[in-house]
Scaffold this active site. Structure first.
Site, PDB file in Angstrom:
ATOM      1  N   GLY A   1       0.831  -1.206   0.000  1.00 31.05           N
ATOM      2  CA  GLY A   1       0.000   0.000   0.000  1.00 31.05           C
ATOM      3  C   GLY A   1       0.860   1.250   0.000  1.00 31.05           C
TER       4      GLY A   1
ATOM      5  NE  ARG B   1      -1.488  -5.131  -2.185  1.00 34.63           N
ATOM      6  CZ  ARG B   1      -1.151  -4.802  -0.967  1.00 34.63           C
ATOM      7  NH1 ARG B   1      -0.093  -5.360  -0.400  1.00 34.63           N
ATOM      8  NH2 ARG B   1      -1.836  -3.916  -0.273  1.00 34.63           N
TER       9      ARG B   1
ATOM     10  CG  ASP C   1       3.754  -7.124   7.366  1.00 35.01           C
ATOM     11  OD1 ASP C   1       3.194  -6.755   6.318  1.00 35.01           O
ATOM     12  OD2 ASP C   1       3.137  -7.544   8.352  1.00 35.01           O
TER      13      ASP C   1
ATOM     14  CB  THR D   1       2.694   0.650   6.357  1.00 38.37           C
ATOM     15  OG1 THR D   1       1.354   0.405   6.810  1.00 38.37           O
ATOM     16  CG2 THR D   1       3.649   0.351   7.502  1.00 38.37           C
TER      17      THR D   1
ATOM     18  CG  ASP E   1      -2.174   0.114   8.915  1.00 33.86           C
ATOM     19  OD1 ASP E   1      -3.016   1.033   8.999  1.00 33.86           O
ATOM     20  OD2 ASP E   1      -2.311  -0.861   8.155  1.00 33.86           O
TER      21      ASP E   1
ATOM     22  CG  ASP F   1       1.282  -2.661  10.725  1.00 33.47           C
ATOM     23  OD1 ASP F   1       2.089  -2.052   9.986  1.00 33.47           O
ATOM     24  OD2 ASP F   1       0.381  -3.392  10.279  1.00 33.47           O
TER      25      ASP F   1
ATOM     26  NE  ARG G   1      -6.084  -6.838   7.243  1.00 38.48           N
ATOM     27  CZ  ARG G   1      -5.277  -6.215   6.376  1.00 38.48           C
ATOM     28  NH1 ARG G   1      -5.710  -5.163   5.714  1.00 38.48           N
ATOM     29  NH2 ARG G   1      -4.044  -6.643   6.172  1.00 38.48           N
TER      30      ARG G   1
END
Length: 328
Positions: free
Chosen positions: A15, A76, A107, A130, A132, A134, A176
């Site tokens: 993303g 992707r 990741d 990213t 997020d 994370d 998510r």
């Protein structure tokens, strides 16, 4: 790594996030500073397989530091998940004289880079991109700060409407598997409640919190919800449940969606991208490989890719405590 590095490839994968272009710019210009050639690889790993390469010099990255998204595009690649696909990608890199790779992504992108390194002994370095936040091994990923500012700005606007109409707004933000955006933006925007995947708040506590808010005189409320929160199957089911218990509430749902991934990167993300890009290139030139560059204690640090992929990015417990106090 004994081979002399003369040419480095850079790609963005997964993303997109604000700050990726600033990182591309940093990689390209650091290569130029050290008299190393740089090649942009378009469409991530799929572009590697198809040989979609373009030489990049310092002037080719003019005026991109302020742009969101990624000029190198992202895609992707199912083909890269196969041995045959990776073999083809490696052959293309060797044919183009590209000696090492900087991968900007999350990741999933790092997993691909690590496998590629293990199979071919090919030098790789990761930069975490990213919204997020994370990824293990860095306090901030590229785009996280910008996303927070976008979300807070949106919630501030929603609050104007909530206050004007005495409404309860359920605001769903991205996350998510991680609640970093919800927790930080919720505190920053003064949300009455914050729901994240890491903490199972439970429906009864949420209802109790809303009762207390109403009893204390609050005529409108903002509840920030990470998309991965487990309290309900989705935010609309949660709305229905609250309405059943609080028929007097006028409830609205706002799903912020992909607007959180776009926009001009904040100053913080631009500086972060610049620092990580320099470290990525210079680490490769020092003979290092299979690491991710990140920020730890406000210093640029290297984390083995395997740890970055497998490690768990913990939610800040102190922030959770602050959130509980602020929602009193």
């Amino acid at each position: 790594m004994s081979k002399t590095i003369k040419k480095i490839g850079v790609l963005t994968s997964g993303g997109d996030s604000p700050g990726m272009n600033a990182a591309i710019r940093s990689v390209v210009r650091t290569c130029a500073y050290h008299n190393i050639e740089c090649v942009g690889i378009y469409r991530g790993y799929q572009g590697m397989i198809e040989g979609d390469f373009k030489e990049m010099g310092p002037r080719s990255v003019n005026n991109i530091v302020n742009k969101g998204g990624t000029i190198l595009k992202s895609a992707r690649s199912k083909e890269f998940m196969t041995v045959e696909g990776r073999k083809k990608a490696h052959e293309n890199l060797v044919a183009a004289g590209i000696d090492a790779l900087v991968v900007i992504g999350g990741d999933g992108s790092f997993t691909g880079a690590e496998i590629f390194n293990n199979e071919f002994g090919y030098p790789v370095m990761g930069i975490p991109g990213t919204i997020d936040n994370d990824i293990f091994g860095t306090s901030h990923t590229l785009g996280f700060d910008t996303a927070l500012n976008t979300v807070v700005d949106c919630i501030d606007k929603i609050r104007d409407t909530a206050s004007s109409h005495n409404r309860l707004f359920l605001v769903e933000v991205m996350g998510r598997d991680a609640g970093h955006i919800a927790l930080n933006a919720g505190i920053g925007a003064g949300a009455e409640e914050i729901l994240i995947p890491e903490e199972d708040l439970g429906l009864e506590r949420l209802l109790d919190s809303l009762r207390k808010s109403k009893a204390s005189g609050k005529s409108s409320s903002i509840v920030v919800i990470a998309e991965g929160d487990k309290i309900g199957k989705n935010v609309f089911e949660l709305k229905d449940y609250i309405e059943e218990n609080f028929p007097e509430y006028d409830i609205r749902v706002s799903v912020l969606g992909h607007m959180q991934r776009g926009g001009s990167p904040s100053c913080f993300d631009r500086v972060l991208a610049s620092r990580l890009g320099v470290k990525a290139v210079e680490s490769i030139l020092e003979g290092k490989s299979n690491f991710m560059v990140g920020m730890l204690n406000d210093k640029v640090a290297l984390t083995p890719l395997e740890q970055a992929i497998k490690g768990h990015s913990e939610i800040d417990r102190e922030l959770l405590r602050v959130s509980d106090i602020m929602t009193t």
